[in-house]
Enzyme design. Structure first.
Site, PDB file in Angstrom:
ATOM      1  N   GLN A 169       0.818  -1.213   0.000  1.00 43.87           N
ATOM      2  CA  GLN A 169       0.000   0.000   0.000  1.00 43.87           C
ATOM      3  C   GLN A 169       0.853   1.265   0.000  1.00 43.87           C
ATOM      4  OE1 GLN A 169      -3.050  -1.595   3.193  1.00 43.87           O
ATOM      5  NE2 GLN A 169      -3.968   0.073   2.034  1.00 43.87           N
ATOM      6  N   HIS A 170       0.200   2.367  -0.323  1.00 48.01           N
ATOM      7  CA  HIS A 170       0.693   3.737  -0.141  1.00 48.01           C
ATOM      8  C   HIS A 170       1.757   4.195  -1.125  1.00 48.01           C
ATOM      9  CE1 HIS A 170      -1.392   3.068   3.567  1.00 48.01           C
ATOM     10  NE2 HIS A 170      -0.410   2.424   4.153  1.00 48.01           N
ATOM     11  N   ASP A 188      -2.364  -4.896   0.284  1.00 46.21           N
ATOM     12  CA  ASP A 188      -1.879  -6.191   0.761  1.00 46.21           C
ATOM     13  C   ASP A 188      -2.610  -6.685   2.002  1.00 46.21           C
ATOM     14  OD1 ASP A 188      -0.721  -4.181   2.294  1.00 46.21           O
ATOM     15  OD2 ASP A 188       1.338  -4.849   2.007  1.00 46.21           O
TER      16      ASP A 188
END
Length: 464
Positions: A71-72, A232
């Site tokens: 992520q991110h 995830d």
């Protein structure tokens, strides 16, 4: 019945599982490494995906595929679909000051109300603000912003820069899902918050279309159905078939504690991120930057492998005779201390031994995650059982200490690629229109064996 494929494009590697769409039985699998570091050229992920697919025997017989990803991460594209600069990953903390600035301008309460999160260095919005301030020429070129799984899904469907993809740079074909979008700090229950995006980047940009849990993103050039994908942790929850009342503790590159809930969470302190999940529900989550690599560092210090580190740890008493490791080796996200460092404290001539140091490392890792569980519960989450996953979860010392640190029955499911498995479940869901009821192998819960001394002395040292 046809096959489905699930991908886990994580920080460290790309894993692929290919399963029977009806039964979930594993047919074949593959993997490939990712480069180390907190700043990575996304082309390395694409190359690793192709290598992992080849290692899994290709996509013969596969009718649908979906990608779970870290992520991110900030993937910025220009108008021609080219990556402008290396992606900043979730664990790159250079945007800590940018996070503080955004909170100062908008307010923590307002961020939590609008997006369910309060910015920290991990989130995409803070990385965009860093880009605006540190690399203004690059920021000005940004035509679209994507997350790692968004970009890989786009490439898998045949899109990308001219000369590198059959369908070219159609930026409007970028897609994502609500779980990954919820980790950007510019998306909330009402959709994208353009004002927050512009505040971060300095101008508006194309953002991926947010798909529902069973919506298809499209097809590959070969006609394989492509699912929406997921962040995830949301993919792992789906792979575990986690339900309300389940809390998952995952020990990988990062450590996470998350729960499946029917209602959203908005923690104005920013400790708990009010993420969405991959099924239409919610996934309140805390993340620590320091997880399995705490054990890596300590094993390296002692000159042993992980198995021997675990054996040494089990030779020491609970509490490691007063030795405490506060494991902020890379700064920390929960608590939000991006500039912190790790410390061994409470050392004496009597407890400065290999077993006590090994034990303190395991206890420090798990105490940080137990603090996270407490924070999730403060948000009203009702926890009935704890699922312990990740590579370190198989270490007998980690299991034994978990039973002493957590006050819930701890179940250690059979080892598996749960993120990739969740992506495969999602692919089957998109293919058939029904969420698959594949079995998940799990053992009996470990008996709760609470040792209060462990968390008490950790709390005292971590607060210093």
């Amino acid at each position: 019945m046809p096959l489905v494929a699930g991908v886990d494009s994580s920080t460290q590697s790309c894993k692929v599982v290919i399963r029977d769409a009806a039964t979930g039985a594993l047919v074949r699998s593959g993997r490939a490494p990712h480069p180390a570091g907190t700043e990575v050229d996304p082309a390395a992920w694409w190359g690793a995906l192709l290598t992992a697919l080849a290692d899994a025997g290709g996509l013969d017989g596969v009718a649908a595929i979906s990608i779970g990803g870290q992520q991110h991460g900030m993937v910025v594209l220009d108008a021609e679909g080219r990556v402008i600069r290396d992606a900043l990953l979730w664990n790159d903390t250079r945007s800590a000051q940018a996070a503080r600035e955004l909170i100062g301008e908008v307010g923590a309460d307002e961020y939590a109300r609008r997006t369910g999160v309060v910015p920290v260095a991990s989130f995409t919005a803070t990385k965009l603000r860093w880009l605006r301030d540190a690399e203004p020429d690059n920021a000005a070129r940004v035509a679209a912003v994507a997350l790692p799984h968004d970009w890989l899904t786009w490439r898998l469907r045949g899109y990308g820069p001219v000369g590198e993809s059959p369908l070219g740079p159609v930026l409007d074909e970028l897609t994502t899902d609500r779980s990954d979008a919820s980790g950007t700090a510019y998306w909330g229950a009402a959709g994208y918050d353009r004002e927050l995006l512009v505040r971060a980047l300095g101008h508006d940009a194309i953002l991926p279309r947010v798909l529902g849990p069973a919506d298809a993103a499209g097809r590959t050039p070969d006609g394989i159905l492509v699912g929406p994908g997921a962040g995830d942790n949301a993919a792992a929850a789906l792979g575990l078939d986690a339900a309300s009342g389940d809390v998952v503790v995952s020990i990988g590159t990062s450590g996470t504690v998350f729960a499946v809930t029917d209602s959203p969470v908005a923690d104005v302190s920013g400790t708990v991120a009010g993420f969405a999940d991959a099924t239409g529900r919610f996934l309140p989550l805390i993340a620590t930057l320091n997880a399995a690599r705490v054990l890596d560092a300590t094993a390296g210090l002692l000159g042993v492998d992980h198995a021997e580190l675990g054996r040494l740890a089990l030779q020491a008493e609970p509490g490691a005779s007063g030795a405490v490791l506060v494991p902020y080796f890379e700064g920390e996200r929960t608590p939000n201390l991006p500039d912190a460092t790790a410390s061994f404290t409470g050392l004496t001539l009597a407890n400065t031994t290999r077993p006590s140091i090994a034990r303190a490392a395991v206890e420090g890792l798990l105490c940080g995650l137990a603090d996270g569980l407490d924070a999730v519960r403060v948000q009203g989450v009702q926890a009935r059982r704890l699922l312990l996953i990740g590579g370190a979860a198989q270490n007998p010392a980690v299991q034994a200490v978990a039973a002493q640190v957590f006050d819930l029955p701890v179940t250690v499911p059979a080892p598996g690629e749960y993120v990739a498995d969740g992506a495969a479940r999602q692919a089957a869901w998109v293919l058939t229109g029904e969420r698959p009821a594949w079995p998940v192998a799990s053992g009996d819960p470990l008996p709760v064996d609470t040792r209060a001394v462990i968390r008490r002395q950790y709390a005292e040292r971590a607060a210093v």
